[in-house]
Design a protein around this motif. Sequence first.
Motif, PDB file in Angstrom:
ATOM      1  N   ASN A  19       0.843  -1.195   0.000  1.00  0.00           N
ATOM      2  CA  ASN A  19       0.000   0.000   0.000  1.00  0.00           C
ATOM      3  C   ASN A  19       0.879   1.246   0.000  1.00  0.00           C
ATOM      4  O   ASN A  19       2.106   1.153  -0.082  1.00  0.00           O
ATOM      5  CB  ASN A  19      -0.955  -0.021   1.203  1.00  0.00           C
ATOM      6  N   ARG A  20       0.262   2.391   0.096  1.00  0.00           N
ATOM      7  CA  ARG A  20       1.017   3.648   0.049  1.00  0.00           C
ATOM      8  C   ARG A  20       2.052   3.728   1.175  1.00  0.00           C
ATOM      9  O   ARG A  20       3.171   4.143   0.955  1.00  0.00           O
ATOM     10  CB  ARG A  20       0.068   4.847   0.123  1.00  0.00           C
ATOM     11  N   GLN A  21       1.679   3.280   2.360  1.00  0.00           N
ATOM     12  CA  GLN A  21       2.573   3.392   3.513  1.00  0.00           C
ATOM     13  C   GLN A  21       3.756   2.430   3.424  1.00  0.00           C
ATOM     14  O   GLN A  21       4.906   2.839   3.508  1.00  0.00           O
ATOM     15  CB  GLN A  21       1.808   3.161   4.813  1.00  0.00           C
ATOM     16  N   ASN A  22       3.483   1.125   3.252  1.00  0.00           N
ATOM     17  CA  ASN A  22       4.609   0.182   3.262  1.00  0.00           C
ATOM     18  C   ASN A  22       5.428   0.218   1.972  1.00  0.00           C
ATOM     19  O   ASN A  22       6.549  -0.277   1.942  1.00  0.00           O
ATOM     20  CB  ASN A  22       4.181  -1.245   3.635  1.00  0.00           C
ATOM     21  N   SER A  23       4.905   0.848   0.918  1.00  0.00           N
ATOM     22  CA  SER A  23       5.699   1.004  -0.302  1.00  0.00           C
ATOM     23  C   SER A  23       6.914   1.900  -0.048  1.00  0.00           C
ATOM     24  O   SER A  23       7.912   1.814  -0.754  1.00  0.00           O
ATOM     25  CB  SER A  23       4.861   1.586  -1.447  1.00  0.00           C
ATOM     26  N   GLN A  24       6.824   2.719   0.991  1.00  0.00           N
ATOM     27  CA  GLN A  24       7.919   3.624   1.338  1.00  0.00           C
ATOM     28  C   GLN A  24       8.935   2.969   2.275  1.00  0.00           C
ATOM     29  O   GLN A  24       9.924   3.594   2.655  1.00  0.00           O
ATOM     30  CB  GLN A  24       7.357   4.895   1.966  1.00  0.00           C
ATOM     31  N   GLN A  25       8.689   1.715   2.630  1.00  0.00           N
ATOM     32  CA  GLN A  25       9.573   0.991   3.540  1.00  0.00           C
ATOM     33  C   GLN A  25      10.000  -0.340   2.912  1.00  0.00           C
ATOM     34  O   GLN A  25      10.069  -1.371   3.568  1.00  0.00           O
ATOM     35  CB  GLN A  25       8.855   0.746   4.868  1.00  0.00           C
ATOM     36  N   GLY A  64       5.193   5.216  -6.303  1.00  0.00           N
ATOM     37  CA  GLY A  64       5.514   4.414  -5.132  1.00  0.00           C
ATOM     38  C   GLY A  64       5.722   2.947  -5.475  1.00  0.00           C
ATOM     39  O   GLY A  64       6.617   2.286  -4.939  1.00  0.00           O
ATOM     40  N   TRP A  65       4.910   2.434  -6.398  1.00  0.00           N
ATOM     41  CA  TRP A  65       5.031   1.047  -6.843  1.00  0.00           C
ATOM     42  C   TRP A  65       6.378   0.826  -7.541  1.00  0.00           C
ATOM     43  O   TRP A  65       7.096  -0.142  -7.249  1.00  0.00           O
ATOM     44  CB  TRP A  65       3.860   0.696  -7.746  1.00  0.00           C
TER      45      TRP A  65
END
Length: 178
Positions: A19-25, A64-65
């Motif tokens: 998702n948007r949040q974990n795509s950044q981690q 992000g993907w």
Amino acid sequence: MTGNENRDVREEAYQIVVNRQNSQQAQELYRNLQQLGIRAVQFIPHIEFDRNGHLSAESVTAEGWGQFLNAVFALWVREDVNRISIQLFDKTLKQWCGRADAVNLQDISHIGAECRSCYVLHFCAGECLKHRDSSGKSVLCAGYKTFFNDSSPYMRVMRDLIKQHRSPMELMAMLRQT
């Protein structure tokens, strides 16, 4: 392709929703999978549309993907070729080697003209129907293009190693020398 196509069929791939949040981690998420000893993964992009046809706040963006895929690939290609099977990476390498299933023409009939003439169509096959916007284009298109473009030099090397009846794992040693 990467050696994991022969894995025990009882060992199913873990499905990880991005998702948007974990795509950044991405790096942290991948390191956790390594520590848990996960051997097979399928990353699934979280895409939801609101009433107006816009991506929800929780949905992963195309940018992000692409960044997520590239960050995971950067670790995988240096550390885990043949150790961890990542569905998209395996499918992409199979395409590079000319061993992937033909793109389903029935699915292609539902995509827009822009997609039909796209240079990465043979890799993405038009992507998931439910991820397409009103023009028939995947909302993740730019992210997939980023990944396919950035991974292509490594995929070429792995393809060439396979054609020489060598292991794609050799790429990891090559990368350690640079």
